[in-house]
Motif scaffolding. Structure first.
Motif, short mmCIF file in Angstrom:
data_model
loop_
_atom_site.label_atom_id
_atom_site.label_comp_id
_atom_site.label_asym_id
_atom_site.label_seq_id
_atom_site.Cartn_x
_atom_site.Cartn_y
_atom_site.Cartn_z
N MET A 250 0.83 -1.20 0.00
CA MET A 250 0.00 0.00 0.00
C MET A 250 0.87 1.26 0.00
N ILE A 251 1.93 1.24 0.81
CA ILE A 251 2.84 2.39 0.86
C ILE A 251 3.54 2.58 -0.49
N TYR A 252 3.94 1.46 -1.09
CA TYR A 252 4.62 1.54 -2.38
C TYR A 252 3.71 2.17 -3.44
N ILE A 253 2.45 1.72 -3.52
CA ILE A 253 1.51 2.26 -4.51
C ILE A 253 1.13 3.69 -4.17
N LYS A 254 1.00 3.99 -2.87
CA LYS A 254 0.60 5.33 -2.43
C LYS A 254 1.59 6.39 -2.90
N LYS A 255 2.88 6.08 -2.85
CA LYS A 255 3.91 7.02 -3.28
C LYS A 255 3.81 7.34 -4.76
N ARG A 256 3.23 6.43 -5.54
CA ARG A 256 3.14 6.59 -6.99
C ARG A 256 1.74 6.97 -7.45
N ALA A 257 0.84 7.17 -6.49
CA ALA A 257 -0.55 7.49 -6.81
C ALA A 257 -0.77 9.00 -6.75
N PRO A 258 -1.80 9.52 -7.41
CA PRO A 258 -2.14 10.94 -7.31
C PRO A 258 -2.44 11.33 -5.85
N GLN A 259 -2.16 12.57 -5.49
CA GLN A 259 -2.34 13.03 -4.11
C GLN A 259 -3.80 13.06 -3.68
N LYS A 260 -4.71 13.11 -4.64
CA LYS A 260 -6.14 13.18 -4.30
C LYS A 260 -6.73 11.81 -3.98
N VAL A 261 -5.91 10.77 -4.01
CA VAL A 261 -6.38 9.43 -3.66
C VAL A 261 -5.97 9.13 -2.22
#
Length: 382
Positions: A250-261
């Motif tokens: 989750m942390i790995y994907i969160k770093k690469r996801a848009p900030q509004k997610v």
């Protein structure tokens, strides 16, 4: 191409239906003709009995006796006008000897099958008998043969379909395994070369940050290569903390996801150990999270719920994306099915195979509502 395939299936199904209907109609027509012939034979047999009772000419007596004797196939029961059974022919002799209700049961059946013939014994005393008759064994076989044949053919077709399905699935598995292993093999050579270049960069001052970032990307590629190389082989399961594994992805994907997610993980446990293949399990979580991101188009929420039970673990991944039609709940896991403009539609199919074949769990669409979101559920055995 798809419409053409559906068209061929419709033509084949229509042809099968026509053959089945035609067979049943023809056999029914044939059975009706045989039934008419048997009725005529019984009428002749009754006339012969009447002649035998009234004839004085020896020739007529012999002819009548021969006609009576020749009836060896059509079962007959004779009763008087009060309904008491007088005689019978061509019934099951074994059952007649051991089952006292057998002849009465047959009489009830004959009464439903055909109207009786009336044979006058004495016109002056108004004595007469009723001749009841049933279907011969040949007529019964003709009537039931097409249905037995259809059951056998349907069973055979069922076995063929299972065999074809198994063969197709085995072929698909071989293709996936071949593609995965070839991809892992092809990635190996450039990765080795990039690692050598990273070492050279480290030797030059001022390139430490570049070398560090390249090392992270190379490690990521090596992890992907490891995942591909394990497809098709039996993975070694290790006892790992499921919460920690999911949180790391989750942390790995969160770093690469848009900030509004917004990413949120919900669990009442501090640690949930389970036997998993870490790299393959991470691949599944990563795939589900990426699918959730793709469905939300840059904004929304992804919630991960992890619950522990005595025999199993449940992981629900919920998004607020565009949702999946209920008709596609099973289709999304089939190879080649994709709602994206780009992609091969293999991600969820491979994820399902990893969870169900390698971890003996289940991956399903728990729920989904159009324009509101979707929940994928992973069930793992402890």
């Amino acid at each position: 191409m798809f419409k053409k395939f559906i068209g061929w299936k419709f033509v084949l199904l229509s042809t099968a239906v026509i053959i089945v209907v035609g067979t049943i109609w023809y056999v029914s027509s044939l059975a009706s003709k045989i039934e008419e012939e048997e009725t005529k034979k019984v009428a002749t047999w009754v006339a012969a009995n009447r002649e035998l009772l009234q004839a004085s000419d020896e020739t007529n007596i012999n002819l009548a006796a021969e006609i009576i004797t020749n009836n060896t196939s059509i079962p007959v029961i004779i009763t008087n006008k009060e309904g008491h059974i007088i005689d019978s022919r061509n019934l099951d002799s074994v059952r007649l000897a051991h089952d006292t209700d057998y002849i009465q049961e047959q009489l009830d059946i004959f009464r439903k099958q055909h109207p009786p013939f009336v044979m006058e014994i004495d016109g002056r005393t108004r004595q007469y008998n009723f001749i009841y008759y049933g279907d011969s064994l040949i007529l019964k076989q003709v009537r039931y043969y097409p249905y037995i044949q259809l059951v056998v053919v349907a069973f055979f077709i069922f076995l063929v379909l299972i065999a074809l399905s198994s063969t197709n699935r085995a072929t698909q598995n071989l293709v996936w395994v071949g593609m995965a292993k070839e991809t892992a093999h092809q990635l190996g050579t450039p990765l080795s070369s990039i690692e050598a270049w990273i070492e050279l960069l480290k030797e030059s001052e001022g390139n430490e940050l570049v070398a560090s970032e390249l090392r992270k990307d190379v490690d990521r590629l090596k992890l992907i290569t490891e995942r591909f190389s394990k497809i098709g082989s039996v993975p070694q399961l290790e006892e790992k903390d499921v919460i920690q594994q999911v949180e790391a992805m989750m942390i790995y994907i969160k770093k690469r996801a848009p900030q509004k997610v917004l990413f949120t993980m919900h669990t009442q446990e501090n640690e949930i150990p389970a036997m998993i293949s870490p790299s393959l399990f991470d691949w599944v979580i990563e795939n589900l999270l990426k699918n959730a991101l793709d469905s939300m188009e840059g904004k929304g929420a992804i919630d991960i719920y992890i619950e522990s039970y005595p025999a199993h673990i449940i992981i629900d991944i919920t998004d607020t994306g565009k949702g999946i039609p209920k008709a596609n709940f099973e289709k999304v896991f089939k190879p080649g099915f994709s709602t994206k403009k780009r992609g091969w539609g293999l991600g969820l199919s491979l994820a399902k195979r990893i969870i169900e074949d390698y971890h003996k769990g289940r991956l399903t669409v728990k729920s989904s509502e159009l324009n509101k979101g979707t929940t994928f559920r992973i069930l793992l055995r402890k």
